[in-house]
Design a protein around this motif. Sequence first.
Motif, PDB file in Angstrom:
ATOM      1  N   SER A 192      58.289  19.097  49.993  1.00 54.40           N
ATOM      2  CA  SER A 192      58.481  17.831  49.272  1.00 54.40           C
ATOM      3  C   SER A 192      57.518  16.771  49.781  1.00 54.40           C
ATOM      4  N   ASN A 193      57.395  16.653  51.087  1.00 51.34           N
ATOM      5  CA  ASN A 193      56.472  15.667  51.657  1.00 51.34           C
ATOM      6  C   ASN A 193      55.032  15.951  51.251  1.00 51.34           C
ATOM      7  N   PHE A 194      54.662  17.216  51.169  1.00 48.13           N
ATOM      8  CA  PHE A 194      53.300  17.586  50.804  1.00 48.13           C
ATOM      9  C   PHE A 194      52.983  17.172  49.377  1.00 48.13           C
ATOM     10  N   VAL A 195      53.896  17.468  48.435  1.00 50.05           N
ATOM     11  CA  VAL A 195      53.636  17.194  47.014  1.00 50.05           C
ATOM     12  C   VAL A 195      53.800  15.719  46.685  1.00 50.05           C
ATOM     13  N   GLU A 196      54.676  15.012  47.396  1.00 47.75           N
ATOM     14  CA  GLU A 196      54.951  13.616  47.085  1.00 47.75           C
ATOM     15  C   GLU A 196      53.958  12.654  47.734  1.00 47.75           C
ATOM     16  N   ASP A 197      53.058  13.160  48.528  1.00 43.29           N
ATOM     17  CA  ASP A 197      52.038  12.325  49.144  1.00 43.29           C
ATOM     18  C   ASP A 197      51.133  11.701  48.079  1.00 43.29           C
ATOM     19  N   ARG A 198      50.646  10.478  48.324  1.00 44.88           N
ATOM     20  CA  ARG A 198      49.840   9.781  47.322  1.00 44.88           C
ATOM     21  C   ARG A 198      48.568  10.539  46.953  1.00 44.88           C
ATOM     22  N   GLY A 199      48.027  11.309  47.875  1.00 44.05           N
ATOM     23  CA  GLY A 199      46.807  12.053  47.578  1.00 44.05           C
ATOM     24  C   GLY A 199      47.047  13.428  46.985  1.00 44.05           C
ATOM     25  N   ALA A 200      48.314  13.801  46.786  1.00 44.13           N
ATOM     26  CA  ALA A 200      48.636  15.156  46.330  1.00 44.13           C
ATOM     27  C   ALA A 200      48.085  15.485  44.943  1.00 44.13           C
ATOM     28  N   PRO A 201      48.213  14.590  43.932  1.00 40.42           N
ATOM     29  CA  PRO A 201      47.724  14.963  42.597  1.00 40.42           C
ATOM     30  C   PRO A 201      46.269  15.406  42.580  1.00 40.42           C
ATOM     31  N   LEU A 202      45.421  14.705  43.322  1.00 39.94           N
ATOM     32  CA  LEU A 202      44.006  15.076  43.360  1.00 39.94           C
ATOM     33  C   LEU A 202      43.808  16.415  44.065  1.00 39.94           C
ATOM     34  N   ARG A 203      44.549  16.647  45.149  1.00 37.25           N
ATOM     35  CA  ARG A 203      44.420  17.916  45.878  1.00 37.25           C
ATOM     36  C   ARG A 203      44.913  19.098  45.058  1.00 37.25           C
ATOM     37  N   LEU A 204      45.938  18.872  44.241  1.00 37.08           N
ATOM     38  CA  LEU A 204      46.549  19.962  43.485  1.00 37.08           C
ATOM     39  C   LEU A 204      45.760  20.323  42.232  1.00 37.08           C
ATOM     40  N   THR A 205      45.012  19.377  41.687  1.00 37.38           N
ATOM     41  CA  THR A 205      44.320  19.597  40.421  1.00 37.38           C
ATOM     42  C   THR A 205      43.249  20.668  40.560  1.00 37.38           C
ATOM     43  N   SER A 206      43.232  21.578  39.607  1.00 34.37           N
ATOM     44  CA  SER A 206      42.274  22.676  39.640  1.00 34.37           C
ATOM     45  C   SER A 206      40.902  22.211  39.177  1.00 34.37           C
ATOM     46  N   LYS A 207      39.887  22.809  39.748  1.00 39.25           N
ATOM     47  CA  LYS A 207      38.508  22.522  39.323  1.00 39.25           C
ATOM     48  C   LYS A 207      38.094  23.410  38.149  1.00 39.25           C
ATOM     49  N   GLN A 208      38.923  24.408  37.834  1.00 41.36           N
ATOM     50  CA  GLN A 208      38.626  25.349  36.764  1.00 41.36           C
ATOM     51  C   GLN A 208      39.690  25.246  35.671  1.00 41.36           C
ATOM     52  N   PRO A 209      39.367  25.664  34.432  1.00 40.56           N
ATOM     53  CA  PRO A 209      40.383  25.711  33.371  1.00 40.56           C
ATOM     54  C   PRO A 209      41.527  26.648  33.777  1.00 40.56           C
ATOM     55  N   ILE A 210      42.738  26.294  33.378  1.00 41.96           N
ATOM     56  CA  ILE A 210      43.908  27.089  33.721  1.00 41.96           C
ATOM     57  C   ILE A 210      44.001  28.289  32.776  1.00 41.96           C
ATOM     58  N   SER A 211      44.000  29.487  33.344  1.00 44.36           N
ATOM     59  CA  SER A 211      44.102  30.706  32.538  1.00 44.36           C
ATOM     60  C   SER A 211      45.551  31.155  32.465  1.00 44.36           C
ATOM     61  N   MET A 212      46.095  31.161  31.263  1.00 39.38           N
ATOM     62  CA  MET A 212      47.455  31.644  31.073  1.00 39.38           C
ATOM     63  C   MET A 212      47.476  33.083  30.557  1.00 39.38           C
ATOM     64  N   ASP A 213      46.291  33.701  30.486  1.00 40.11           N
ATOM     65  CA  ASP A 213      46.239  35.120  30.160  1.00 40.11           C
ATOM     66  C   ASP A 213      46.598  35.971  31.370  1.00 40.11           C
ATOM     67  N   ASP A 214      46.635  35.356  32.554  1.00 42.12           N
ATOM     68  CA  ASP A 214      47.068  36.047  33.770  1.00 42.12           C
ATOM     69  C   ASP A 214      48.455  36.648  33.515  1.00 42.12           C
ATOM     70  N   CYS A 215      48.624  37.924  33.835  1.00 39.42           N
ATOM     71  CA  CYS A 215      49.902  38.584  33.525  1.00 39.42           C
ATOM     72  C   CYS A 215      51.057  38.043  34.356  1.00 39.42           C
ATOM     73  N   ARG A 216      50.769  37.278  35.419  1.00 40.80           N
ATOM     74  CA  ARG A 216      51.843  36.667  36.212  1.00 40.80           C
ATOM     75  C   ARG A 216      52.394  35.405  35.556  1.00 40.80           C
ATOM     76  N   VAL A 217      51.709  34.891  34.554  1.00 44.71           N
ATOM     77  CA  VAL A 217      52.219  33.772  33.756  1.00 44.71           C
ATOM     78  C   VAL A 217      53.079  34.369  32.647  1.00 44.71           C
ATOM     79  N   ARG A 218      54.349  34.009  32.636  1.00 48.00           N
ATOM     80  CA  ARG A 218      55.300  34.602  31.702  1.00 48.00           C
ATOM     81  C   ARG A 218      55.948  33.513  30.844  1.00 48.00           C
ATOM     82  N   GLU A 219      56.458  33.904  29.711  1.00 45.18           N
ATOM     83  CA  GLU A 219      57.185  32.956  28.868  1.00 45.18           C
ATOM     84  C   GLU A 219      58.599  32.798  29.406  1.00 45.18           C
ATOM     85  N   TRP A 220      59.084  31.566  29.428  1.00 41.86           N
ATOM     86  CA  TRP A 220      60.397  31.256  30.017  1.00 41.86           C
ATOM     87  C   TRP A 220      61.504  31.653  29.051  1.00 41.86           C
ATOM     88  N   THR A 221      61.802  32.953  29.012  1.00 38.15           N
ATOM     89  CA  THR A 221      62.835  33.486  28.118  1.00 38.15           C
ATOM     90  C   THR A 221      63.765  34.385  28.918  1.00 38.15           C
TER      91      THR A 221
END
Length: 424
Positions: free
Chosen positions: A304-333
């Motif tokens: 919680s402390n890591f994600v809620e830090d003021r600098g967290a959004p910039l650190r978490l943001t990906s430099k590459q487009p997000i691929s949802m074709d990855d088989c580990r990405v599943r539909e929430w069903t």
Amino acid sequence: MLARAGSICKSSSNCRRCYSFSIPDYHPKVRAIPFAFPPEVAITHVGPTAATVTRSFSPSTIREELGCLAGSFIAKHLPAMGCRTIQPERIQALYYPSWCIDAEAEAKAWFSPNPDDPLEVVTVHFQHAELPGNGTELARISLRDETITYKNTKPFTPALTNQHGSEILCLPFNISPLELLSRARDTSFGVTKVDDDFRFDPRSIKLNLVAAYPILIPVYVLQYAPQGPYSRVTIIVEAYAEPGRYYVHFVNSPDLRKLPAQEFFGEEDFIAMGVSGSKCRFSPCIISPRSRPSASEDLCAWMSNFVEDRGAPLRLTSKQPISMDDCRVREWTEEEILPVHEWMQLGKDLIRTRGMIKTISTVNVDQIKVFEFPPRMNTDPKKVAAGLQGFFKAEGERLRKLEETRAARTPAWWRQWQDSQKTN
């Protein structure tokens, strides 16, 4: 005074602006939670708080501010009286990208401040965990509680961009939980300290299974402009169920003064208010070693402390487009979630059975003594030992069957991902 409040706080024409927004090209796996109530309900729900935190206590405006506060309170709690609540300068319906995570992970850890103490292999379950999906300031706060499930969602379609008469701004996904896990392993330079008695090595993280479900969370973002040279106030309202939790966010500006409420809350810039059933947004559960019951809470606090830090959004943001074709990405069903949860439950059963077998294996059957109270017929210690050996053998067979069952129930898509890693 109430009549005066009505004239001061009445809705202005720019309160509900309409904009033409481009819709991100969401993957078919993305599901959305519909908005549960219109913007007017959100405005009324936060009215008393908005009227309180925007007060400047200036002698020239105190009468108007008190009238606005009284009108907002009555509008919320006694709506039949017809009072108007304080109105925002702007309100925007927003779909915020988020991830629901189910995962089992292992890592090397130490439960002692002494660096020379032996390490332990920790197994952690994350079930229904919430991770942000977009690197705005909203990434720092939880916007979904554990009462929300896949049953509350539907496949995203363009028709969902207009609800309750409001055009909805849809943010793109630019944070990937799968990338974050890889980054944690690849860029770590040493042991990470959770607290004084709990450390782990990010480079040792091993994922036994991870499923990432992309979802869109409905929120209303309201902006209020206090009277006078003061910073604006933003209120974020969760809109997936009946009005409950919301956050007050003070927007700092070097050219404007701080409000008295901002001085009261100090450095805290997102203040959670309202009713919510939320617990830890990450929901870590350390299932092994079982002798560390408080470690799960310690890990939750650290995350919680890591994600809620003021600098967290910039650190978490990906430099590459997000691929949802990855088989580990599943539909929430239900079809996707239930096999994963069953597999994770088998993991818990395995841990318990292994622990029991380990305990039994430490018993020296040749040194067993039987004490009976009240005294009865003499019990042969050899029979007791034989019974323990039989129990030990039965538990060993049960462990073998559990391992076979869990291996057989491993989701096909996870096997596919594992196979792809072997060929890379």
